[in-house]
Design an enzyme around this catalytic site. Structure first.
Site, short mmCIF file in Angstrom:
data_model
loop_
_atom_site.label_atom_id
_atom_site.label_comp_id
_atom_site.label_asym_id
_atom_site.label_seq_id
_atom_site.Cartn_x
_atom_site.Cartn_y
_atom_site.Cartn_z
N SER D 51 0.87 -1.17 0.00
CA SER D 51 0.00 0.00 0.00
C SER D 51 0.91 1.23 0.00
O SER D 51 1.85 1.31 0.79
CB SER D 51 -0.89 -0.01 1.23
OG SER D 51 -1.94 0.91 1.07
N GLU D 52 0.64 2.17 -0.89
CA GLU D 52 1.61 3.23 -1.15
C GLU D 52 1.80 4.20 0.01
O GLU D 52 2.75 4.97 0.01
CB GLU D 52 1.25 3.97 -2.45
CG GLU D 52 -0.08 4.69 -2.45
CD GLU D 52 -1.19 3.84 -3.04
OE1 GLU D 52 -1.12 2.59 -2.96
OE2 GLU D 52 -2.14 4.42 -3.59
#
Lengths: 235, 216, 235, 216
Positions: D51-52
């Site tokens: 997840s960025e």
């Protein structure tokens, strides 16, 4: 689970050594260098290597071992003192050297690993290392353009790893290791100790496993000291 | 040949440099004489030493039984931790340096020019070993103090009109402390001013042994 | 020892708030935002702010509070949804917005903090965000030049700090906080907990104290959740 | 108005996308339908979700008593850790993405063009909310799969000759999975090929509802 842990350096390097390749190595001086993998590359005899590493080891330790066997054609480094064999080969025209200032070299590895093609730094402006490089003014300060580095293979020394390839480095042995780990197309890591899945606090991981393809237990942990300096008891 | 007065000892030069350290400063000390500066930091000021290999908060050399191969400074000397110590990667360490977060660096030099240029990475007639972190330090640290002998072993002035050796950085030096005198400038557009003379040294002698233009 | 710990947000911000200044803030969505410092800036009434932050909060929380009081003139962000007041002001021409892709924004903060004037990224090539930016080809790939960001003030939320300003972040609340901490000319940090000197393992420190000028104990720790998603016991 | 066959459900589309996940992959799933892909990752393959916002190794949604405000994904949803989880800064997280270390990203889109362009950040007639991490993902991740409805609510083809909406990235899409069909191309110089039709859907219908040129 994908098996990242290999039985030894020969197995981990299998299929990843090709004459003429570029290898990036972690370590500062002799601190935090991948001793076991260097020995295995020496044994494999891979030639015409370009090696990206802050230093070039000493005559009989570290990357000096690969210089002795003439496996290295070119070094990209910031400082290559403490190595007579290096000097001999360089003066004889057998070895090429590209100097990068230490911080620039570190940033070039990080940039290569992070998909940054180039960056502007003030370091080196007006020096001979700026020759042939683009110079540019931002906000009336002059900067040099430096390029990211991506290597065919990264060899890294870490303290601990879990089976997912999550790494923890120990003290000043961290240095260039996490950067090298990001900028190899393949990254192989030797560790002093394996721990189980979930045993490293997720906030303490220095290099996430995404950067690590293969892991081995380090067999060579001499950790030679270059300058053993001590103080007297009374001091 | 006339015997020249020697002025300050190396240790005295280090002590003079230590005066420039202010409370709360983060400081990078170069290899050689600058390392001696650490011995003169008084307990009344809070200074944190940085080493570009990724250690912030350098402690003294270890006792023989404390030596740890993983705790070294940029000179590859074994050192110790302090309660404030942190480690980081070389990229993050030079982020501190290049980003201007280190207030002061004290470095050795072969030559300094009157415009603030410095040459300290290529020895004449010797193989080039590389700049290490010197180019990053002079380009990134906010204030640069050079500690060097006033003249070379051959009696040549090291504080010069312009550097004869390849540069480490352009217009980056703020203060020069030699065994004979201290020169300083208020900013990087101004000329150097002679601030102090070593005991037994007079301004005429310093002028004789200095190629650089400086104000008095 | 230099005293970095201040008694409260008002004391820590004293002398550092000027109309028209640029403030960089850590946080992603409402996670890891400096709630206490935002509240204090609101109370101080500083105006015409340019705020660099990945998001703009929601109507009644986070940076949304400074939008409500019209203290913000311009946002530099990657995503500003979930905020009706933002939309109203923007459509009325009262608020300026500069979009930066999220990874580019993170890298711009890091670059500003690390003395990198600009860098080349593939992100955004061929999009409207590339307009007016230099385009350059390296190794037959096209890249955009993006600039580093330096702000007058950084406001940061950390989990733990020691008196030297060494910081540890907690889980995904780390996000933009360590980057913001590097790119403020002055960096003020609010923490959930202080620990003593030497109590943080030097290998576990995320942000070294060199980046931190002032510290306070966070008084607001609501840590509001934007999307509370749960699963049933059986799943 | 004629009733169109609906083809695959969103859940079936997610299941089809999950087939593209290979053992050892690091994968970033976008917000919306792509999030459903996680439900279809079988125990026989080892996939790590990224997840960025700085989390690698995403676990499922928490039980009510496990909710932690500091453990969220890029959709700002509360999630949980796994034994492999690590956290990093947003700069390091996008280093993974931009540096090509994430093998696959599965994203939603408003439009995809036959040359691989994608538009998924500006809604026509709505206020621009910003690209978030979408531009970084499409530019940096090695392979991009788009999950989207075949036609818009107004019946307009979403797989087009060229995008009418502002682009998120140029020539970055490798595979398009819609409710009616799957299109894929072997590399980014090649045209898309129709790979699969949803049950009850024939190629002629797909051709009718597709503006993009594709091979069969």
């Amino acid at each position: 689970m994908v098996q990242k842990i290999y039985s030894n350096a020969v197995a981990a390097l299998d299929g990843h050594l090709i004459d003429g390749m570029t290898i990036v190595a972690g370590g500062f001086g002799l601190c935090g260098i991948p001793e076991t993998l260097i020995a295995a590359i020496r044994a494999a005899g891979t030639r015409d290597l370009t090696v990206v590493s802050n230093n070039a080891g000493v005559d009989d330790f570290g990357l000096g071992l690969l210089l002795r066997t003439r496996q290295i054609r070119k070094m990209i480094s910031s400082y290559v003192g403490e190595n007579r064999e290096f000097e001999r080969q360089y003066l004889a025209g057998e070895l090429e050297i590209e100097f990068s200032p230490q911080g620039t070299l570190a940033e070039r590895m990080r940039a290569g690993g992070a998909g940054i093609a180039g960056f502007y730094t003030r370091t080196g402006v007006g020096t001979s290392l700026a020759e042939g490089r683009e110079v540019r003014v931002f906000d009336s300060e002059t900067y040099l353009l430096e390029r990211g580095i991506v290597a065919d293979l990264a060899i890294v020394k870490a303290w601990r790893a879990d089976p997912h390839g999550n790494l923890v480095f120990r003290k000043a042995a961290r240095n260039f290791n996490p950067l090298a780990a990001t900028c190899g197309r393949v990254t192989i890591v030797e560790v002093e100790e394996f721990v189980g899945s979930g045993e490293i606090d997720p906030d303490h991981i220095h290099t996430p496993g995404v950067f690590v393809q293969r892991l081995i237990l380090a067999e060579n942990n001499e950790k030679r000291i270059e300058q053993r300096t001590i103080r007297a008891e009374a001091a | 040949m006339e015997v020249l007065p020697t002025g300050w000892t190396r240790n005295e030069m280090a002590k003079l440099a230590a005066i420039e350290l202010q409370d709360g400063f983060y400081v990078n000390l170069g290899i050689g004489i600058p390392t001696l500066v650490a011995n003169h930091i008084g307990p009344e000021i809070d200074v944190t030493l940085q080493s570009e290999n990724g250690m912030l908060g350098l402690g003294p050399y270890p006792m023989a039984d404390q030596v740890d191969a993983d705790i070294i400074n940029a000179g590859k000397q074994t050192i110790t931790e302090l309660p404030r110590t942190s480690y980081c990667s070389s990229a993050d360490s030079f982020g501190m340096i290049r980003g201007g977060h280190i207030q002061l660096s004290i470095l050795g030099a072969m030559e300094v020019a009157e415009n603030g240029d410095i040459a300290n990475w290529m020895m004449p007639g010797k193989m080039v070993k590389g700049p290490g972190g010197a180019m990053d330090l002079v380009a990134g640290v906010r204030r640069i103090i050079v500690l060097m002998d006033h003249v070379s072993k051959d009696g040549i002035a090291k504080f010069r009109r312009s550097c004869s050796l390849p540069l480490t950085g352009q217009n980056v030096v703020d203060m020069v402390i030699t065994n004979l005198a201290i020169f300083e400038r208020p900013d990087r557009q101004s000329p150097f001013v002679l601030r102090r003379l070593a005991p037994g040294i007079d301004a005429a002698l310093v002028a004789d042994l200095t190629e650089a233009h400086f104000e008095r």
